[in-house]
Design a protein around this motif. Structure first.
Motif, PDB file in Angstrom:
ATOM      1  N   ILE A  74      74.970  60.394  46.558  1.00  8.19           N
ATOM      2  CA  ILE A  74      75.093  62.305  47.581  1.00  8.19           C
ATOM      3  C   ILE A  74      75.928  62.316  48.253  1.00  8.19           C
ATOM      4  O   ILE A  74      76.434  61.996  48.535  1.00  8.19           O
ATOM      5  N   GLY A  75      76.733  63.671  48.127  1.00 10.52           N
ATOM      6  CA  GLY A  75      77.547  64.163  49.133  1.00 10.52           C
ATOM      7  C   GLY A  75      77.379  64.710  50.276  1.00 10.52           C
ATOM      8  O   GLY A  75      75.744  64.720  50.602  1.00 10.52           O
ATOM      9  N   ILE A  76      78.248  64.506  51.296  1.00 15.83           N
ATOM     10  CA  ILE A  76      77.714  64.849  52.612  1.00 15.83           C
ATOM     11  C   ILE A  76      77.242  65.986  53.164  1.00 15.83           C
ATOM     12  O   ILE A  76      76.114  65.718  53.505  1.00 15.83           O
ATOM     13  N   GLY A  77      77.396  67.315  52.690  1.00 16.23           N
ATOM     14  CA  GLY A  77      75.849  68.523  52.619  1.00 16.23           C
ATOM     15  C   GLY A  77      74.905  67.754  52.246  1.00 16.23           C
ATOM     16  O   GLY A  77      73.852  68.022  52.939  1.00 16.23           O
ATOM     17  N   THR A  78      74.210  67.163  51.195  1.00 16.35           N
ATOM     18  CA  THR A  78      73.235  66.403  51.371  1.00 16.35           C
ATOM     19  C   THR A  78      72.199  65.504  51.942  1.00 16.35           C
ATOM     20  O   THR A  78      71.598  65.255  52.927  1.00 16.35           O
ATOM     21  N   PHE A  79      73.080  64.597  52.735  1.00 19.10           N
ATOM     22  CA  PHE A  79      73.103  64.174  53.636  1.00 19.10           C
ATOM     23  C   PHE A  79      72.657  64.808  55.241  1.00 19.10           C
ATOM     24  O   PHE A  79      71.940  64.910  55.559  1.00 19.10           O
ATOM     25  N   LEU A  80      73.906  65.840  55.161  1.00 22.22           N
ATOM     26  CA  LEU A  80      72.913  66.309  56.748  1.00 22.22           C
ATOM     27  C   LEU A  80      71.519  66.928  56.063  1.00 22.22           C
ATOM     28  O   LEU A  80      70.975  67.518  57.207  1.00 22.22           O
ATOM     29  N   ALA A  81      71.831  68.172  55.281  1.00 26.72           N
ATOM     30  CA  ALA A  81      70.872  68.798  55.640  1.00 26.72           C
ATOM     31  C   ALA A  81      69.776  68.683  54.872  1.00 26.72           C
ATOM     32  O   ALA A  81      68.415  68.796  55.192  1.00 26.72           O
ATOM     33  N   ASP A  82      69.155  67.323  54.261  1.00 25.05           N
ATOM     34  CA  ASP A  82      68.246  67.092  53.577  1.00 25.05           C
ATOM     35  C   ASP A  82      67.812  65.295  54.577  1.00 25.05           C
ATOM     36  O   ASP A  82      66.096  65.175  54.701  1.00 25.05           O
ATOM     37  N   ASP A  83      68.479  64.332  55.056  1.00 28.94           N
ATOM     38  CA  ASP A  83      68.246  63.080  55.589  1.00 28.94           C
ATOM     39  C   ASP A  83      67.520  62.856  54.848  1.00 28.94           C
ATOM     40  O   ASP A  83      66.176  61.796  55.124  1.00 28.94           O
TER      41      ASP A  83
END
Ligand SMILES: NC(=O)c1ccc[n+]([C@@H]2O[C@H](COP(=O)([O-])OP(=O)(O)OC[C@H]3O[C@@H](n4cnc5c(N)ncnc54)[C@H](O)[C@@H]3O)[C@@H](O)[C@H]2O)c1
Ligand SMILES: Nc1nc(=O)c(N)c(NC[C@H](O)[C@H](O)[C@H](O)COP(=O)(O)O)[nH]1
Length: 252
Positions: A74-83
């Motif tokens: 995944i991209g970092i945007g998804t990591f930060l949004a979804d944990d």
């Protein structure tokens, strides 16, 4: 952790042609691009907002697909949004390796309290790989014991706009021993990968599987829409009694 509903028996044969083939003699992993979107092609209500689109039935499908892969990116945007957990909760398999595309190492603080690291400590998930711009190598290494043993940092070159070359990125992933990668998003990664080619002109991705949820998320949502048109082949649809449809195909 929510438990999964049983897998619809029609899904494994539907998905089978789009699941990994043997790549033991290749320097490139098998790559599946998969996401869930609304009827208006949005994957979240707003960028940075986690939005559940899959029904219970297609959520189980996603976890079934995870059993077939050795890496999940995944991209970092998804990591930060979804944990996200990015582990596999279907059956007893617990063998998928999370990979985060994070050139500026923006995950640094959040990782400490993340599900990914908690799962490593609880032995319910594998050590995640964080892909970071190699220009940051010296400053990141000076963090000493930071997250030692619970994350694996990999450093890659970036181009003038600070982006990784996808071919090189996946070759690195393959060299770590990961032979198949399921890419789950988010928007920026999906739009980019749909257009990306290997050095021989073939598409980077081997297959796509898209869940379509019967709702509209509106114009503020994160959109899946590559910069130009993409033709698809080997196209198939599945429809469940949950209301979702699933599209499977390949970039032509
Ligand atoms: N419905 C779904 O299936 C689904 C799946 C994943 C994410 N989402 C949602 O999507 C949103 C996140 O999407 P997004 O587009 O904001 O973020 P993203 O997860 O696509 O991450 C984008 C970031 O990744 C990095 N990146 C992308 N390509 C790169 C490259 N080639 N080289 C180096 N770095 C690169 C950049 O830092 C970029 O800012 C969230 O709201 C999330 O909840 C939905
Ligand atoms: N298949 C799917 N349906 C959705 O409705 C949705 N929002 C995602 N989003 C994908 C993204 O990668 C998420 O971060 C993970 O789906 C988090 O889920 P886990 O904690 O890993 O089970 N994926």
């Amino acid at each position: 952790m929510s438990s999964l509903v049983p897998l619809d028996p029609s899904l494994p044969p539907f998905l089978q042609p789009y699941l990994p083939r043997d790549v033991s003699d290749s320097s490139f992993p098998f790559i599946l691009l998969t996401w869930a979107q609304s009827l208006d092609s949005r994957i979240s209500l707003e960028p940075g907002v986690q939005t559940i689109i899959s029904s219970k039935q297609t959520k189980t499908m996603t976890h079934y697909i995870r059993t077939q892969f050795s890496g999940i990116l995944i991209g970092i945007g998804t990591f930060l949004a979804d944990d996200p957990g990015l582990n596999c909760r279907y059956g007893n398999a617990n063998s998928i390796r999370p990979i985060i595309v994070d050139p500026h190492f923006r995950s640094r603080e959040k990782l400490k309290t993340s599900r990914l690291v908690r799962q490593v400590n609880e032995k319910t998930g594998l050590v995640p790989i964080i892909l970071i711009d190699e220009n940051l190598k010296d400053s990141v290494c000076s963090l000493g014991d930071f997250l030692k043993g619970t994350v694996q940092l990999e450093f890659l070159p970036t181009d003038n706009s600070g982006r990784f070359n996808w071919t090189r990125l996946f070759q690195r992933v393959r060299s770590i021993g990961i032979g198949s990668v399921m890419v789950e998003g988010g928007g920026s990664i999906i739009n980019n990968l749909l257009l990306s080619k290997r050095e021989n002109g073939e598409p980077i991705i081997d297959a796509i599987v898209v869940t379509i949820g019967p709702r509209f998320l509106g114009a503020k949502g994160t959109e899946v829409s590559p910069l130009h048109s993409v033709e698809l082949k080997d196209r198939k649809w599945w429809a469940g009694d949950c209301g979702d449809a699933v599209f499977a195909g390949r970039v032509a």
